[in-house]
Motif scaffolding. Structure first.
Motif, PDB file in Angstrom:
ATOM      1  N   HIS A 138      -9.986  59.099  12.099  1.00 48.59           N
ATOM      2  CA  HIS A 138      -9.569  57.709  12.272  1.00 48.59           C
ATOM      3  C   HIS A 138      -8.991  57.125  10.983  1.00 48.59           C
ATOM      4  O   HIS A 138      -8.597  55.967  10.945  1.00 48.59           O
ATOM      5  CB  HIS A 138     -10.744  56.859  12.750  1.00 48.59           C
ATOM      6  CG  HIS A 138     -11.284  57.314  14.067  1.00 48.59           C
ATOM      7  ND1 HIS A 138     -10.701  57.010  15.268  1.00 48.59           N
ATOM      8  CD2 HIS A 138     -12.348  58.097  14.366  1.00 48.59           C
ATOM      9  CE1 HIS A 138     -11.372  57.566  16.253  1.00 48.59           C
ATOM     10  NE2 HIS A 138     -12.384  58.231  15.733  1.00 48.59           N
ATOM     11  N   GLY A 139      -8.985  57.912   9.925  1.00 47.80           N
ATOM     12  CA  GLY A 139      -8.425  57.450   8.666  1.00 47.80           C
ATOM     13  C   GLY A 139      -9.439  56.888   7.701  1.00 47.80           C
ATOM     14  O   GLY A 139      -9.064  56.395   6.650  1.00 47.80           O
ATOM     15  N   LYS A 140     -10.716  56.935   8.069  1.00 41.30           N
ATOM     16  CA  LYS A 140     -11.723  56.412   7.150  1.00 41.30           C
ATOM     17  C   LYS A 140     -11.916  57.370   5.985  1.00 41.30           C
ATOM     18  O   LYS A 140     -12.030  58.571   6.168  1.00 41.30           O
ATOM     19  CB  LYS A 140     -13.046  56.191   7.883  1.00 41.30           C
ATOM     20  CG  LYS A 140     -12.968  55.106   8.951  1.00 41.30           C
ATOM     21  CD  LYS A 140     -14.279  54.978   9.681  1.00 41.30           C
ATOM     22  CE  LYS A 140     -14.191  53.904  10.754  1.00 41.30           C
ATOM     23  NZ  LYS A 140     -13.227  54.244  11.818  1.00 41.30           N
ATOM     24  N   LEU A 141     -11.950  56.816   4.790  1.00 44.02           N
ATOM     25  CA  LEU A 141     -12.208  57.588   3.580  1.00 44.02           C
ATOM     26  C   LEU A 141     -13.582  57.219   3.054  1.00 44.02           C
ATOM     27  O   LEU A 141     -13.944  56.039   3.023  1.00 44.02           O
ATOM     28  CB  LEU A 141     -11.167  57.263   2.503  1.00 44.02           C
ATOM     29  CG  LEU A 141      -9.812  57.938   2.587  1.00 44.02           C
ATOM     30  CD1 LEU A 141      -8.864  57.320   1.552  1.00 44.02           C
ATOM     31  CD2 LEU A 141      -9.940  59.434   2.330  1.00 44.02           C
ATOM     32  N   GLY A 142     -14.330  58.208   2.622  1.00 39.73           N
ATOM     33  CA  GLY A 142     -15.640  57.934   2.068  1.00 39.73           C
ATOM     34  C   GLY A 142     -15.987  58.886   0.954  1.00 39.73           C
ATOM     35  O   GLY A 142     -15.458  59.997   0.872  1.00 39.73           O
ATOM     36  N   ILE A 143     -16.882  58.444   0.073  1.00 40.23           N
ATOM     37  CA  ILE A 143     -17.443  59.297  -0.968  1.00 40.23           C
ATOM     38  C   ILE A 143     -18.901  59.544  -0.620  1.00 40.23           C
ATOM     39  O   ILE A 143     -19.655  58.617  -0.302  1.00 40.23           O
ATOM     40  CB  ILE A 143     -17.308  58.635  -2.354  1.00 40.23           C
ATOM     41  CG1 ILE A 143     -15.833  58.557  -2.748  1.00 40.23           C
ATOM     42  CG2 ILE A 143     -18.092  59.412  -3.398  1.00 40.23           C
ATOM     43  CD1 ILE A 143     -15.602  57.982  -4.137  1.00 40.23           C
ATOM     44  N   ASP A 144     -19.308  60.808  -0.660  1.00 38.55           N
ATOM     45  CA  ASP A 144     -20.648  61.195  -0.250  1.00 38.55           C
ATOM     46  C   ASP A 144     -21.680  60.743  -1.282  1.00 38.55           C
ATOM     47  O   ASP A 144     -21.479  60.903  -2.484  1.00 38.55           O
ATOM     48  CB  ASP A 144     -20.686  62.714  -0.098  1.00 38.55           C
ATOM     49  CG  ASP A 144     -21.962  63.211   0.550  1.00 38.55           C
ATOM     50  OD1 ASP A 144     -22.625  62.401   1.223  1.00 38.55           O
ATOM     51  OD2 ASP A 144     -22.280  64.396   0.387  1.00 38.55           O
ATOM     52  N   ILE A 145     -22.811  60.193  -0.816  1.00 38.23           N
ATOM     53  CA  ILE A 145     -23.846  59.732  -1.736  1.00 38.23           C
ATOM     54  C   ILE A 145     -25.187  60.419  -1.485  1.00 38.23           C
ATOM     55  O   ILE A 145     -26.193  60.056  -2.079  1.00 38.23           O
ATOM     56  CB  ILE A 145     -24.037  58.203  -1.654  1.00 38.23           C
ATOM     57  CG1 ILE A 145     -24.300  57.757  -0.212  1.00 38.23           C
ATOM     58  CG2 ILE A 145     -22.835  57.489  -2.246  1.00 38.23           C
ATOM     59  CD1 ILE A 145     -24.624  56.287  -0.085  1.00 38.23           C
ATOM     60  N   CYS A 158     -22.218  57.691   3.247  1.00 40.53           N
ATOM     61  CA  CYS A 158     -20.938  57.462   2.572  1.00 40.53           C
ATOM     62  C   CYS A 158     -20.851  56.067   1.964  1.00 40.53           C
ATOM     63  O   CYS A 158     -21.440  55.115   2.468  1.00 40.53           O
ATOM     64  CB  CYS A 158     -19.778  57.567   3.567  1.00 40.53           C
ATOM     65  SG  CYS A 158     -19.638  59.127   4.422  1.00 40.53           S
ATOM     66  N   LEU A 159     -20.072  55.983   0.909  1.00 40.89           N
ATOM     67  CA  LEU A 159     -19.538  54.705   0.468  1.00 40.89           C
ATOM     68  C   LEU A 159     -18.067  54.715   0.873  1.00 40.89           C
ATOM     69  O   LEU A 159     -17.310  55.618   0.504  1.00 40.89           O
ATOM     70  CB  LEU A 159     -19.696  54.542  -1.048  1.00 40.89           C
ATOM     71  CG  LEU A 159     -21.136  54.310  -1.507  1.00 40.89           C
ATOM     72  CD1 LEU A 159     -21.258  54.464  -3.017  1.00 40.89           C
ATOM     73  CD2 LEU A 159     -21.621  52.914  -1.094  1.00 40.89           C
ATOM     74  N   LEU A 160     -17.676  53.744   1.671  1.00 36.62           N
ATOM     75  CA  LEU A 160     -16.354  53.741   2.290  1.00 36.62           C
ATOM     76  C   LEU A 160     -15.325  53.047   1.408  1.00 36.62           C
ATOM     77  O   LEU A 160     -15.615  52.050   0.741  1.00 36.62           O
ATOM     78  CB  LEU A 160     -16.424  53.049   3.652  1.00 36.62           C
ATOM     79  CG  LEU A 160     -17.384  53.678   4.660  1.00 36.62           C
ATOM     80  CD1 LEU A 160     -17.409  52.856   5.937  1.00 36.62           C
ATOM     81  CD2 LEU A 160     -16.994  55.110   4.956  1.00 36.62           C
ATOM     82  N   VAL A 161     -14.110  53.562   1.442  1.00 34.70           N
ATOM     83  CA  VAL A 161     -13.017  52.992   0.656  1.00 34.70           C
ATOM     84  C   VAL A 161     -12.434  51.798   1.398  1.00 34.70           C
ATOM     85  O   VAL A 161     -12.022  51.912   2.562  1.00 34.70           O
ATOM     86  CB  VAL A 161     -11.922  54.047   0.408  1.00 34.70           C
ATOM     87  CG1 VAL A 161     -10.752  53.434  -0.357  1.00 34.70           C
ATOM     88  CG2 VAL A 161     -12.496  55.241  -0.359  1.00 34.70           C
ATOM     89  N   THR A 162     -12.365  50.660   0.729  1.00 34.95           N
ATOM     90  CA  THR A 162     -11.843  49.446   1.335  1.00 34.95           C
ATOM     91  C   THR A 162     -11.241  48.570   0.245  1.00 34.95           C
ATOM     92  O   THR A 162     -11.214  48.934  -0.929  1.00 34.95           O
ATOM     93  CB  THR A 162     -12.964  48.699   2.096  1.00 34.95           C
ATOM     94  OG1 THR A 162     -12.411  47.586   2.808  1.00 34.95           O
ATOM     95  CG2 THR A 162     -14.046  48.207   1.149  1.00 34.95           C
ATOM     96  N   ASN A 163     -10.743  47.407   0.633  1.00 32.44           N
ATOM     97  CA  ASN A 163     -10.229  46.461  -0.358  1.00 32.44           C
ATOM     98  C   ASN A 163     -11.334  45.504  -0.798  1.00 32.44           C
ATOM     99  O   ASN A 163     -12.350  45.350  -0.131  1.00 32.44           O
ATOM    100  CB  ASN A 163      -9.054  45.665   0.208  1.00 32.44           C
ATOM    101  CG  ASN A 163      -9.438  44.853   1.433  1.00 32.44           C
ATOM    102  OD1 ASN A 163      -9.787  45.419   2.462  1.00 32.44           O
ATOM    103  ND2 ASN A 163      -9.374  43.531   1.328  1.00 32.44           N
TER     104      ASN A 163
END
Length: 205
Positions: A131-138, A158-163
């Motif tokens: 779906h296009g969600k980007l995340g960094i694993d924690i 995850c910590l999700l990438v957003t504005n």
């Protein structure tokens, strides 16, 4: 120190990338734009890139080298199986010896230009779902792995990438937030379209 395994993505295949041309050839650069708004990542500033330069939102312009990134399948690198990548790293076109990452795996850390880490790449490797969600694993879990099975539980990994702002605007910083924080901001960006894959594709991400 945590290091993401290069083989961690080999068992997963994202329908998003079926029948698309692999893009990790070290010469193909593209935009990283919002699915529902015409705003793209841009390395802030002018002139040569510097470690510490932040990622902000800008009106999409594929003629602006500060908006162009090499998107590498982390498991296979340049020339790899990038048509089905789920673990990726981003390198700015203006200096592909640098990567995009965060300073720490905590909420509200800004995406910025960094030197590649030799011993702990967990802040520089991003997980991507269909779906296009980007995340960094924690955690030690595979970020995004079970997205369709248990949304809350998996996003907790995850910590999700957003504005940064409640509304997406030119100049907004791009950073990471928790699942709960992102979904409490209904007008923030959640889904990203990696235009380097298929710039003319209008599929629902």
């Amino acid at each position: 120190m945590k290091t993401v395994s290069p083989t961690s993505c080999s068992a997963f295949f994202l329908l998003l990338f079926i029948n698309r041309t692999p893009f990790c050839d070290c010469t193909n650069y593209g935009l990283i734009d919002s699915y529902d708004q015409d705003l793209c990542w841009r390395v802030d500033g002018t002139g040569s890139l510097q470690v510490g330069d932040k990622i902000v939102l800008a009106e999409c312009d594929n003629g602006d080298d500060r908006q162009l990134f090499q998107i590498n399948d982390y498991g296979y690198g340049c020339g790899g199986r990038c048509d089905d990548a789920i673990v990726v790293e981003f390198r700015p076109k203006l200096n592909t010896s640098l990567v995009i990452g965060v300073n720490a795996l905590v909420t509200r850390k800004r995406l910025r230009v960094q030197n590649p880490s030799s011993d702990d790449n967990s802040t520089q490797v991003f997980y991507y779902d269909e779906h296009g969600k980007l995340g960094i694993d924690i955690t030690d879990e595979f970020c995004m792995q079970e997205f369709h099975e248990d949304e809350v539980e998996v996003f907790g990994h995850c910590l999700l990438v957003t504005n940064q702002g409640n509304y997406a605007e030119v100049g907004d910083l791009v950073h990471i937030r928790t699942f709960e924080e992102v979904f409490s901001k209904p007008n923030s960006i959640l889904n990203w379209l990696r235009s380097v894959i298929a710039p003319d594709d209008d599929d629902d991400y």
